[in-house]
Scaffold this active site. Structure first.
Site, PDB file in Angstrom:
ATOM      1  N   HIS A  87       1.415   2.548   3.983  1.00 56.37           N
ATOM      2  CA  HIS A  87       0.472   3.667   3.988  1.00 56.37           C
ATOM      3  C   HIS A  87       0.507   4.380   5.344  1.00 56.37           C
ATOM      4  O   HIS A  87       0.633   3.753   6.383  1.00 56.37           O
ATOM      5  CB  HIS A  87      -0.934   3.126   3.704  1.00 56.37           C
ATOM      6  CG  HIS A  87      -1.953   4.170   3.341  1.00 56.37           C
ATOM      7  ND1 HIS A  87      -2.373   5.148   4.211  1.00 56.37           N
ATOM      8  CD2 HIS A  87      -2.657   4.365   2.194  1.00 56.37           C
ATOM      9  CE1 HIS A  87      -3.283   5.897   3.623  1.00 56.37           C
ATOM     10  NE2 HIS A  87      -3.466   5.455   2.396  1.00 56.37           N
TER      11      HIS A  87
ATOM     12  N   CYS B 155      -5.409   3.890  -4.682  1.00 52.92           N
ATOM     13  CA  CYS B 155      -5.602   2.487  -4.311  1.00 52.92           C
ATOM     14  C   CYS B 155      -6.969   1.909  -4.650  1.00 52.92           C
ATOM     15  O   CYS B 155      -7.051   0.777  -5.117  1.00 52.92           O
ATOM     16  CB  CYS B 155      -5.249   2.260  -2.852  1.00 52.92           C
ATOM     17  SG  CYS B 155      -6.288   3.049  -1.661  1.00 52.92           S
TER      18      CYS B 155
ATOM     19  N   HIS C 298     -11.217  -1.849   0.728  1.00 48.59           N
ATOM     20  CA  HIS C 298     -11.345  -0.505   0.162  1.00 48.59           C
ATOM     21  C   HIS C 298     -12.097  -0.472  -1.166  1.00 48.59           C
ATOM     22  O   HIS C 298     -11.815   0.347  -2.033  1.00 48.59           O
ATOM     23  CB  HIS C 298      -9.968   0.160   0.001  1.00 48.59           C
ATOM     24  CG  HIS C 298     -10.051   1.651   0.124  1.00 48.59           C
ATOM     25  ND1 HIS C 298      -8.969   2.480  -0.062  1.00 48.59           N
ATOM     26  CD2 HIS C 298     -11.102   2.471   0.412  1.00 48.59           C
ATOM     27  CE1 HIS C 298      -9.336   3.743   0.105  1.00 48.59           C
ATOM     28  NE2 HIS C 298     -10.630   3.759   0.401  1.00 48.59           N
TER      29      HIS C 298
ATOM     30  N   LYS D 277       2.086   9.064  -6.018  1.00 48.45           N
ATOM     31  CA  LYS D 277       0.674   8.698  -5.856  1.00 48.45           C
ATOM     32  C   LYS D 277      -0.253   9.874  -6.151  1.00 48.45           C
ATOM     33  O   LYS D 277       0.013  11.010  -5.779  1.00 48.45           O
ATOM     34  CB  LYS D 277       0.441   8.223  -4.417  1.00 48.45           C
ATOM     35  CG  LYS D 277      -1.018   7.899  -4.092  1.00 48.45           C
ATOM     36  CD  LYS D 277      -1.195   7.517  -2.633  1.00 48.45           C
ATOM     37  CE  LYS D 277      -2.659   7.257  -2.297  1.00 48.45           C
ATOM     38  NZ  LYS D 277      -2.848   6.868  -0.879  1.00 48.45           N
TER      39      LYS D 277
ATOM     40  N   ASP E  31       0.047  -0.925  -4.929  1.00 52.76           N
ATOM     41  CA  ASP E  31      -1.212  -0.464  -5.511  1.00 52.76           C
ATOM     42  C   ASP E  31      -1.061   0.837  -6.280  1.00 52.76           C
ATOM     43  O   ASP E  31      -1.891   1.171  -7.122  1.00 52.76           O
ATOM     44  CB  ASP E  31      -2.295  -0.328  -4.436  1.00 52.76           C
ATOM     45  CG  ASP E  31      -1.954   0.678  -3.348  1.00 52.76           C
ATOM     46  OD1 ASP E  31      -0.790   1.120  -3.263  1.00 52.76           O
ATOM     47  OD2 ASP E  31      -2.864   1.015  -2.562  1.00 52.76           O
ATOM     48  N   ASN E  32      -0.037   1.594  -5.998  1.00 53.83           N
ATOM     49  CA  ASN E  32       0.308   2.820  -6.735  1.00 53.83           C
ATOM     50  C   ASN E  32       1.709   3.217  -6.322  1.00 53.83           C
ATOM     51  O   ASN E  32       2.341   2.538  -5.500  1.00 53.83           O
ATOM     52  CB  ASN E  32      -0.694   3.961  -6.452  1.00 53.83           C
ATOM     53  CG  ASN E  32      -1.084   4.118  -5.005  1.00 53.83           C
ATOM     54  OD1 ASN E  32      -2.228   3.851  -4.628  1.00 53.83           O
ATOM     55  ND2 ASN E  32      -0.145   4.512  -4.162  1.00 53.83           N
TER      56      ASN E  32
ATOM     57  N   ASP F 265       0.840  -1.195   0.000  1.00 53.82           N
ATOM     58  CA  ASP F 265       0.000   0.000   0.000  1.00 53.82           C
ATOM     59  C   ASP F 265       0.881   1.253   0.000  1.00 53.82           C
ATOM     60  O   ASP F 265       1.529   1.566   1.002  1.00 53.82           O
ATOM     61  CB  ASP F 265      -0.888  -0.032   1.247  1.00 53.82           C
ATOM     62  CG  ASP F 265      -2.103   0.871   1.150  1.00 53.82           C
ATOM     63  OD1 ASP F 265      -2.226   1.609   0.169  1.00 53.82           O
ATOM     64  OD2 ASP F 265      -2.935   0.814   2.068  1.00 53.82           O
ATOM     65  N   ASP F 266       0.933   1.948  -1.144  1.00 58.94           N
ATOM     66  CA  ASP F 266       1.693   3.197  -1.277  1.00 58.94           C
ATOM     67  C   ASP F 266       3.203   2.976  -1.218  1.00 58.94           C
ATOM     68  O   ASP F 266       3.958   3.838  -0.737  1.00 58.94           O
ATOM     69  CB  ASP F 266       1.303   4.215  -0.200  1.00 58.94           C
ATOM     70  CG  ASP F 266      -0.087   4.788  -0.380  1.00 58.94           C
ATOM     71  OD1 ASP F 266      -0.803   4.366  -1.304  1.00 58.94           O
ATOM     72  OD2 ASP F 266      -0.469   5.658   0.429  1.00 58.94           O
TER      73      ASP F 266
ATOM     74  N   LYS G 214      -6.522  -5.384   3.489  1.00 59.63           N
ATOM     75  CA  LYS G 214      -7.314  -4.191   3.164  1.00 59.63           C
ATOM     76  C   LYS G 214      -8.212  -4.431   1.953  1.00 59.63           C
ATOM     77  O   LYS G 214      -7.772  -4.936   0.937  1.00 59.63           O
ATOM     78  CB  LYS G 214      -6.347  -3.031   2.894  1.00 59.63           C
ATOM     79  CG  LYS G 214      -6.979  -1.767   2.335  1.00 59.63           C
ATOM     80  CD  LYS G 214      -5.912  -0.700   2.181  1.00 59.63           C
ATOM     81  CE  LYS G 214      -6.418   0.500   1.415  1.00 59.63           C
ATOM     82  NZ  LYS G 214      -5.411   1.583   1.332  1.00 59.63           N
TER      83      LYS G 214
END
Length: 471
Positions: free
Chosen positions: A214, A75, A131, A302, A272-273, A37-38, A129
């Protein structure tokens, strides 16, 4: 004991010889799909980082690294693209992320990846996660094809308190769960527990979606202590989060080895990014001006359509079936839906028309991918598209801006060559306009309008708003 376990896992990973690519197994393999994540493009050891990620580095050495793997710039859109094999602009999730107060989610008429694999006979699990919708239970993982769910529904939680804005967001299946511990460690422990308890009657699809690194930047003291030499406090915490995630991946690999599943398990890893370079996209937590992620040579991060926001660290590993090395050519997260379908022998019958391309022949044979175009995004304010080496970034809102880059020669997007290539700019603009006419209006914007002005309920129909103007 943990260190000894990791040494054994690493030894087994590096000991596997480089075998020639083979055809897909007769029996469907297990699939473990891991999402960070990130994570910054450079913030893994196999891209030259000083952050310790030995488990990921071993997978990258044994398997194949994607040279040009693209995700969406945020994300929710990336996770939707993975689940559907379709660009998020086709169902209204192309703009921003689902906020903690959001009532919408991923359209329920989409045939998701876990549903497809479940129909193929897989046992399916999401740990981590989600989302992709939390306001209504119909959007929750257990209602979308997952046999098991453990983790958080929304996009950002306190990593120790498991809460967003003081509201607990921690579930097992559909039931709220009270539990202490660091979330990214708990995810690894839960995944190992799940694997250890499998009956072996069905292949496993495990979607392991970490919340690291994140914000808020938090980690256990033992992980922070590894980076005592880093002076910047946020970079220290960020690095500790990446290593904690890597440790949890080690727990999963050890469980697969102990269960005798490792040789017949496909492992995919991606972020995710890109890493966050602007506080505007850091989420709802308070962060400082100097953000810790490193996207290497790529511009920004991001939330942007530049390479730093969309080109991510990614790899795929399957012992004996994938040649170690680098997968050349473009790949996009939408491609993983048909690629995993091919690997699993699943039927593409119930899904809507895919934007993804089956990359398994290229991966299996060690050849460049056949993808010639990547759509970075299309929304009411503009979009970005790459055809071959040429990439257009078009901000159509006032005052407007058009940028053209040759990604092969200028991967850092330092030189705008739009003025020198008017015909290429016109052609790429025309392509974006055509795509915008297939666009469902962003659900985030539609919900904001509804809440502000009492507009009718959110619609999910292709937009005609931009037929004349373009995006």
């Amino acid at each position: 004991m943990m260190r000894a376990l990791f040494v054994l896992v690493l030894a087994s990973l590096f000991a596997v010889p480089a075998l020639p690519a083979a055809a897909a197994a007769k029996e469907p393999p297990n699939i473990v799909y891991i999402v960070a994540d990130d994570l910054g493009w450079k913030d893994v050891g196999f891209h030259g980082s000083d952050i310790q990620s030995p488990m990921l580095d071993a997978l990258a050495k044994q398997g194949a690294r994607f040279n040009q793997f693209y995700a969406q710039p945020m994300c929710t859109p990336t996770r939707a693209a993975l689940m559907t094999g379709r660009y998020p602009f086709r169902y209204g999730l192309q703009t921003g992320v689902i906020p903690s107060g959001g009532s919408y989610g991923l359209a329920t008429d989409e045939y998701l990846l876990p549903q497809m694999l479940k129909d193929r006979g897989y046992e399916t699990a999401l740990i981590g996660k989600w989302h992709l919708g939390h306001g209504k239970r119909e959007y929750w993982p257990r209602q979308r094809g997952f046999d098991h769910f453990y983790g958080a529904l929304v996009g950002e939680i306190d990593h120790f308190k498991h809460a967003s804005h003081g509201v607990k967001d921690w579930y097992r299946d559909n039931t709220p769960l009270e539990e202490a511990g660091y979330d990214n460690t708990l995810f690894g422990e839960e995944a190992a527990r799940l694997i250890n308890g499998l009956s072996g009657e069905k292949p496993l699809f495990l979607y392991l979606a970490f919340t690291a690194p994140h914000s808020p930047f938090q980690a256990p003291e033992k992980d922070i202590a590894r980076y005592a030499g880093i002076a910047d406090e946020q970079r220290k915490l960020y690095a500790a989060m990446v290593s904690a995630m890597d440790d949890s991946i080690g727990l999963v690999l050890a469980a697969l080895e102990a269960k005798g599943m490792r040789e017949n398990t496909v492992i995919v890893f991606q972020s995710d990014n890109g890493g966050v370079r602007s506080a505007l996209f850091a989420g709802e937590s308070k962060v400082g001006d100097k953000l810790p992620a490193d996207n290497g040579p790529y511009r920004e991060g991001k939330g942007t359509l530049y390479e730093g926001g969309t080109r991510v660290a990614a790899l795929i590993d399957w012992p004996g079936h994938i040649k170690p090395g680098v997968i050349e050519g473009m790949a996009h997260v939408v491609d993983m839906y048909p690629t995993l379908a091919a690997i699993a022998g699943a039927k593409l019958e119930k899904n809507k028309p895919l934007d993804g391309i089956d990359l398994w022949p290229s991966i299996r044979e060690g050849k460049p991918t056949p993808r010639k175009e990547v759509v970075y995004n299309v929304d009411p304010t503009g979009g970005a598209i790459r055809e071959g080496d040429m990439k257009l970034v078009w901000s159509a809102g006032l005052p407007g801006k058009v940028e053209l880059f040759n990604i092969a020669k200028d991967p850092g997007e330092a030189r705008n060559i739009a003025a020198e290539n008017p015909k290429r700019v016109a052609a790429l603009k025309e392509r974006l306009i055509a795509l915008s006419q297939q666009m469902v209006p962003p659900l985030l914007i539609m919900e904001a309008i509804k809440l502000t002005f009492g507009a009718p309920p959110i619609a999910a129909e292709p937009s005609t708003m931009f037929n004349e103007m373009g995006p």
